[in-house]
Write a protein that holds these residues in place. Structure first.
Motif, PDB file in Angstrom:
ATOM      1  N   SER A 419      -8.316  32.215   4.623  1.00 19.53           N
ATOM      2  CA  SER A 419      -7.651  31.622   5.788  1.00 19.53           C
ATOM      3  C   SER A 419      -7.648  30.104   5.673  1.00 19.53           C
ATOM      4  CB  SER A 419      -8.365  32.044   7.076  1.00 19.53           C
ATOM      5  OG  SER A 419      -8.374  33.452   7.222  1.00 19.53           O
ATOM      6  N   GLY A 420      -8.744  29.541   5.164  1.00 17.11           N
ATOM      7  CA  GLY A 420      -8.811  28.102   4.964  1.00 17.11           C
ATOM      8  C   GLY A 420      -7.770  27.624   3.974  1.00 17.11           C
ATOM      9  N   ALA A 421      -7.527  28.412   2.927  1.00 23.24           N
ATOM     10  CA  ALA A 421      -6.513  28.035   1.948  1.00 23.24           C
ATOM     11  C   ALA A 421      -5.137  27.939   2.592  1.00 23.24           C
ATOM     12  CB  ALA A 421      -6.494  29.050   0.800  1.00 23.24           C
ATOM     13  N   VAL A 422      -4.866  28.807   3.559  1.00 17.28           N
ATOM     14  CA  VAL A 422      -3.594  28.736   4.293  1.00 17.28           C
ATOM     15  C   VAL A 422      -3.475  27.387   4.998  1.00 17.28           C
ATOM     16  CG1 VAL A 422      -2.253  29.702   6.197  1.00 17.28           C
ATOM     17  CG2 VAL A 422      -3.415  31.231   4.597  1.00 17.28           C
ATOM     18  N   TYR A 423      -4.566  26.934   5.600  1.00 16.63           N
ATOM     19  CA  TYR A 423      -4.532  25.665   6.321  1.00 16.63           C
ATOM     20  C   TYR A 423      -4.378  24.478   5.374  1.00 16.63           C
ATOM     21  CZ  TYR A 423      -5.466  27.622  10.907  1.00 16.63           C
ATOM     22  OH  TYR A 423      -5.344  28.299  12.087  1.00 16.63           O
ATOM     23  N   VAL A 424      -4.974  24.556   4.187  1.00 11.25           N
ATOM     24  CA  VAL A 424      -4.783  23.490   3.201  1.00 11.25           C
ATOM     25  C   VAL A 424      -3.313  23.414   2.799  1.00 11.25           C
ATOM     26  CG1 VAL A 424      -5.332  22.729   0.865  1.00 11.25           C
ATOM     27  CG2 VAL A 424      -7.141  23.611   2.327  1.00 11.25           C
ATOM     28  N   VAL A 425      -2.735  24.572   2.524  1.00 12.51           N
ATOM     29  CA  VAL A 425      -1.322  24.626   2.148  1.00 12.51           C
ATOM     30  C   VAL A 425      -0.449  24.053   3.264  1.00 12.51           C
ATOM     31  CG1 VAL A 425       0.595  26.231   1.758  1.00 12.51           C
ATOM     32  CG2 VAL A 425      -1.539  26.514   0.501  1.00 12.51           C
TER      33      VAL A 425
END
Length: 495
Positions: A419-425
């Protein structure tokens, strides 16, 4: 989804039916409600505070006597710190007690807000804003807490509520920021949410459930350092072109450094036994689709943020302006915030009917429609409000479906970091979208210095193209048959 020795999926059809522990009596339900309320309050307080920062920039400039480039770091600094801290915080949440990580991250963001509220100089204010950026990780960690402590369907419902909280936070920000800075002081946009954050931290110490890691591991500090440097280089490389131009040696150097650092990061992660980012998992078809779609959606969001307030402030005489003031620029985005609130529950109900793919396609179609309705703005000045509403539906459905897909197909011990990777993207896409939209406007100005209709039209068509691209990317997600085979609910231990 294969995960190299990890559970293959969180889809219910991949495991036998089970009854979630703690839900058979009122105590379990009451505990889950308390958990959800505290997480939602923390997410809501942080997101509301974040959304109110941009409108107060002119007031901060006037009171502290800072330049436009300095004040821009109020937003850029928050974004850079958030993007760098996200992978680290969410990975740590995967291998430690998520409750502790959530409270620390939320508490640090509150501390940053206090520093910004008390700041009498630009450097101190910017430092407070940058520390506040750590709080971007609260949403993915909250998702991880719900996934660990609640049955799958309740965790998916919580995802919807988190998206709704973001929409409500934006709506409150757009409406409240004007009266606050008019009748009080801009520092109150920090004080009010910080009171809520402090209450959540204090109550959460006792009331939130502990979430020990499913599997052990350690933080990949080498990978974190390399990825952090890459993200800083990338985000700075995307923000400097406004003043230096895309051909600047500094900008080109930062972008080249980004590519080299990311390549080094991939090499390091593939050799690490407990990587910061699960590259194998991110390469899976549906996760790759979610990341790509969110990148396009983030670009579209910031293109909208540039187009609609600009149109709101342009004079009516120009032929495509609304002739409004600062309040109009905020109110034109209000339908977007309100429709995000509607879109979350809508996505939750649509997935069993349309499947993950169909639901995501529907969201993308709304984005396409949002761009198209702006075309007759000269004869229909109400179209920006309709565009805002359609964008709220499209982006809200897309984001909710993205989080639900993560919860379903990623092993439970990796939900927070995925989920954090989604926010980075989304952070990277947002910066890129804002820069592209601003560059298009700068390249097509009237003699009076206003964006020409050609520049407005180019950004509108860019928005439509992003929606069309999202439709195509949606085919990376599972179709309706997969959604209809869900018949049982997993406990966190079985997921």
């Amino acid at each position: 989804m294969s995960s190299h020795g990890l559970p293959t999926s969180n889809d219910p059809q991949d495991a036998p039916p089970a009854v979630a522990a703690g839900t058979a009596d009122g105590a379990g339900s009451q505990g889950s409600l308390t958990t959800l309320v505290l997480l939602v309050l923390g997410v809501f307080a942080y997101l509301t505070m974040e959304m109110m920062v941009a409108p107060i920039v002119p007031f901060v400039q006037k009171e502290l006597g800072i330049t436009g480039s300095q004040s821009a770091w109020m937003l850029t600094g928050l974004l850079v710190v958030g993007a760098v801290c996200l992978p680290l915080a969410t990975r740590y949440a995967d291998i430690a007690d998520k409750k502790k990580v959530f409270l620390v991250v939320l508490g640090l963001s509150g501390l940053g807000a206090v520093i910004a509220a008390l700041a009498g100089t630009a450097p101190l204010l910017i430092a407070g804003q940058m520390l506040q950026g750590v709080g971007v990780a609260v949403v993915p960690i909250a998702i991880g807490i719900m996934r660990d402590s609640q049955p799958l369907e309740r965790a998916r419902t919580a995802n919807t509520i988190f998206v709704v909280s973001g929409g409500l936070g934006a709506a409150v920000a757009y409406v409240a920021v004007g009266p606050i800075v008019t009748h009080l002081h801009y520092s109150y946009i920090y004080w009010f949410p910080t009171i809520v954050i402090a209450a959540v931290v204090l109550i959460g110490l006792r009331a939130l459930p502990t979430c020990p890691p499913v599997v052990g591991g350690k933080v990949d500090w080498t990978g974190a350092l390399i990825l952090g440097a890459a993200l800083v280089a990338l985000l700075l490389g995307l923000t400097f072109p406004t003043t230096l131009g895309w051909g600047s040696p500094l900008v080109l150097g930062l972008l080249v450094a980004t590519i080299l650092l990311l390549a080094l990061f991939v090499v390091v992660e593939r050799r690490h036994s407990s990587p910061l980012v699960d590259l194998h998992g991110l390469a899976e078809r549906e996760i790759r689709g979610v990341m790509s779609i969110n990148f396009a959606h983030a670009i579209a969001t910031f293109v909208m943020y540039v187009i609609l307030p600009t149109i709101a402030l342009l004079p009516v005489a120009i032929g495509y302006g609304m002739g409004g003031d600062a309040s109009t620029a905020g109110l034109v985005l209000l339908p977007y915030a309100l429709l995000v609130v509607v879109a979350g529950p809508t996505a939750q109900r649509l997935e069993p009917l349309l499947g993950r793919r169909g639901t995501m396609i529907l969201g993308a179609v709304f984005i396409v429609a949002a761009g198209l309705v702006l075309l007759p703005i000269g004869s229909a000045p109400w179209t920006p409000y309709l565009c805002s509403a359609l964008m709220g539906l499209g982006l809200g459905i897309g984001f909710t479906q993205s989080l639900n897909t993560i919860v379903r197909v990623v092993p439970a011990e990796r939900v927070a970091s995925a989920s954090g990777a989604v926010y980075v993207v989304r952070s990277v896409g947002g910066v890129l979208g804002g820069q592209i939209a601003a560059a298009i406007f700068s390249g097509g100005l009237t003699p009076e210095g206003a964006p020409s209709w050609g520049a407005i039209l180019a950004n509108i068509l860019f928005l439509v193209a992003l929606g069309v691209a999202s439709v195509g990317l949606s085919y990376l997600l599972a179709g309706r048959r997969s959604a209809r085979t869900t018949a049982a609910t997993l406990t966190p231990a079985q997921a």
